[in-house]
Design a protein around this motif. Structure first.
Motif, PDB file in Angstrom:
ATOM      1  N   GLY A  11      -1.003   2.220  -0.536  1.00 20.41           N
ATOM      2  CA  GLY A  11      -1.581   1.219  -1.428  1.00 20.41           C
ATOM      3  C   GLY A  11      -3.095   1.139  -1.378  1.00 20.41           C
ATOM      4  N   MET A  12      -3.651   1.092  -0.157  1.00 18.79           N
ATOM      5  CA  MET A  12      -5.112   0.970  -0.020  1.00 18.79           C
ATOM      6  C   MET A  12      -5.836   2.173  -0.614  1.00 18.79           C
ATOM      7  SD  MET A  12      -6.080  -1.890   1.178  1.00 18.79           S
ATOM      8  CE  MET A  12      -5.682  -3.244   2.269  1.00 18.79           C
ATOM      9  N   ALA A  13      -5.252   3.360  -0.441  1.00 16.12           N
ATOM     10  CA  ALA A  13      -5.892   4.560  -0.980  1.00 16.12           C
ATOM     11  C   ALA A  13      -6.025   4.458  -2.499  1.00 16.12           C
ATOM     12  CB  ALA A  13      -5.086   5.804  -0.593  1.00 16.12           C
ATOM     13  N   LEU A  14      -4.966   3.973  -3.155  1.00 16.20           N
ATOM     14  CA  LEU A  14      -5.006   3.846  -4.621  1.00 16.20           C
ATOM     15  C   LEU A  14      -5.927   2.720  -5.057  1.00 16.20           C
ATOM     16  CD1 LEU A  14      -2.441   5.670  -4.331  1.00 16.20           C
ATOM     17  CD2 LEU A  14      -1.516   4.451  -6.311  1.00 16.20           C
ATOM     18  N   LEU A  15      -5.884   1.586  -4.327  1.00 21.68           N
ATOM     19  CA  LEU A  15      -6.718   0.443  -4.709  1.00 21.68           C
ATOM     20  C   LEU A  15      -8.200   0.766  -4.562  1.00 21.68           C
ATOM     21  CD1 LEU A  15      -6.872  -2.554  -5.586  1.00 21.68           C
ATOM     22  CD2 LEU A  15      -6.834  -3.159  -3.163  1.00 21.68           C
ATOM     23  N   PHE A  16      -8.588   1.331  -3.400  1.00 24.38           N
ATOM     24  CA  PHE A  16      -9.997   1.672  -3.174  1.00 24.38           C
ATOM     25  C   PHE A  16     -10.468   2.718  -4.178  1.00 24.38           C
ATOM     26  CE2 PHE A  16      -9.772  -0.716   0.686  1.00 24.38           C
ATOM     27  CZ  PHE A  16     -11.075  -0.953   1.082  1.00 24.38           C
ATOM     28  N   LEU A 135       2.388   9.465  -1.659  1.00 22.93           N
ATOM     29  CA  LEU A 135       1.253   9.494  -2.583  1.00 22.93           C
ATOM     30  C   LEU A 135       0.033   8.898  -1.906  1.00 22.93           C
ATOM     31  CD1 LEU A 135       0.159   9.937  -5.513  1.00 22.93           C
ATOM     32  CD2 LEU A 135       0.843   7.566  -5.972  1.00 22.93           C
ATOM     33  N   THR A 136      -1.046   9.675  -1.777  1.00 21.66           N
ATOM     34  CA  THR A 136      -2.219   9.225  -1.029  1.00 21.66           C
ATOM     35  C   THR A 136      -3.442  10.040  -1.440  1.00 21.66           C
ATOM     36  OG1 THR A 136      -3.085   8.843   1.208  1.00 21.66           O
ATOM     37  CG2 THR A 136      -1.752  10.828   0.889  1.00 21.66           C
ATOM     38  N   GLY A 137      -4.589   9.640  -0.906  1.00 17.70           N
ATOM     39  CA  GLY A 137      -5.788  10.472  -1.028  1.00 17.70           C
ATOM     40  C   GLY A 137      -6.215  10.924   0.352  1.00 17.70           C
ATOM     41  N   ASP A 138      -5.393  10.624   1.342  1.00 16.90           N
ATOM     42  CA  ASP A 138      -5.758  10.753   2.749  1.00 16.90           C
ATOM     43  C   ASP A 138      -5.112  11.994   3.378  1.00 16.90           C
ATOM     44  OD1 ASP A 138      -6.230  10.449   5.433  1.00 16.90           O
ATOM     45  OD2 ASP A 138      -5.383   8.434   5.601  1.00 16.90           O
ATOM     46  N   GLN A 139      -5.959  12.935   3.795  1.00  8.61           N
ATOM     47  CA  GLN A 139      -5.470  14.192   4.379  1.00  8.61           C
ATOM     48  C   GLN A 139      -4.729  13.979   5.711  1.00  8.61           C
ATOM     49  OE1 GLN A 139      -6.304  17.593   3.373  1.00  8.61           O
ATOM     50  NE2 GLN A 139      -7.359  16.997   1.521  1.00  8.61           N
ATOM     51  N   ASP A 140      -4.976  12.862   6.392  1.00  9.01           N
ATOM     52  CA  ASP A 140      -4.290  12.598   7.673  1.00  9.01           C
ATOM     53  C   ASP A 140      -2.774  12.660   7.511  1.00  9.01           C
ATOM     54  OD1 ASP A 140      -6.758  12.183   8.723  1.00  9.01           O
ATOM     55  OD2 ASP A 140      -6.557  10.024   9.026  1.00  9.01           O
TER      56      ASP A 140
END
Length: 290
Positions: A11-16, A135-140
């Motif tokens: 959620g945070m990845a999409l919101l930010f 679903l994310t933008g975070d490679q971790d």
């Protein structure tokens, strides 16, 4: 054979991402009461696009629950380089969860843990009998890839995803998913503000792991490494182990979410009422046909 297709949303990845994609032009979007809504609006656009793309049967949103976690207790500098969120974003943290609820999706989060840990735990549990897409933008989160778990990294522009799965992972990264933890241990992570082994960058770290597979095997064979690499590792041994701990996503945190509560089944009346309350203009027609 896995039948359900579960979408776990960072959620945070999409919101930010949504907030900064619109705010850099000064386009905050306000309701008549002065509440900024740009991040929530864009969050929904990303979410609906991913639902069209991946066609999940179930959708769950995971959230960070504050900046203090077990990782900040392990290392005070963890994420300490991050600025406070912009004042226009702060009211949207609660607002976006209300919208998620109005769309009949569960909001999941746990104090002292990050959204990543909730995603890891749920992905691990669901993957036993279902297909999971993160679903994310975070490679971790790439370390979670295994049978029945794939990770979709959002790329620039709407609707662009790079999907990592068991079949293509090594070709894309030159490592296995599990080695991502050791990779971060060696090279650190500037966005999360931990250094790993000073002087060892991504290329060297990948090369070392391709040769020795794990940090443990690397340390067992340290006398075979080039002198410069030996010196760097020995000087940063404690931080190497700490960085590895910080990088590892916990897949056993005490949360659960029944799939029965997360079926993708939007009640159009409830969702439209919420969107009207936020004074969104065309999104109701757009999401109903998606």
């Amino acid at each position: 054979m896995a039948t359900n297709k579960v979408l776990l949303v960072d959620g945070m990845a999409l919101l930010f991402r949504g907030f900064f994609a619109t705010s850099f032009r000064g386009n905050f979007m306000y309701t008549s009461k002065g509440v900024p809504t740009n991040g929530v609006y864009q969050f929904l656009r990303y979410l609906m696009d991913s639902v069209q793309k991946f066609e999940p049967t179930h959708v769950i949103c995971c959230w960070d629950m504050g900046s203090k976690t077990f990782r900040t207790e392990l290392y005070a500098g963890y994420k300490a380089n991050r600025d406070e969120p912009p004042k226009e974003l702060i009211p949207q943290f609660d607002l976006v969860k209300e919208v998620v609820e109005a769309f009949n999706m569960p909001n999941v989060g746990l104090e002292n843990f990050e959204a990543d840990d909730c995603i890891g735990t749920l992905a691990h549990a669901y993957s036993m009998e279902n297909e999971v897409t993160v679903l994310t933008g975070d490679q971790d989160l790439l370390q979670l890839v295994k049978e029945n778990i794939r990770v979709a990294i959002m790329r620039k522009g709407q609707g662009n995803y790079e999907v990592f799965d068991q079949g293509n992972f090594y070709e894309k990264k030159g490592l296995s998913p599990k080695q991502i933890i050791d990779l971060k241990g060696l090279m650190g992570d500037s966005s999360d503000n931990y250094p790993g082994v000073k002087g060892i960058g991504e290329k060297t770290a990948i090369k070392l792991l391709q040769e020795y597979e794990t940090v443990d095997d690397l340390l067992n064979n340290i006398e075979n490494l080039p002198k410069g690499v030996q010196t760097k590792i020995n000087a940063n041994l404690e931080m190497l182990h700490l960085s590895r701990s910080l990088a590892e996503i916990k897949c056993d945190v005490p949360i659960s979410c029944s799939l029965d509560t997360s079926k993708w089944n939007v009640d159009h009346v409830t969702a439209t009422n919420k969107l009207n309350e936020l004074e969104f203009k065309n999104i109701d027609r757009w999401f109903i046909t998606s």
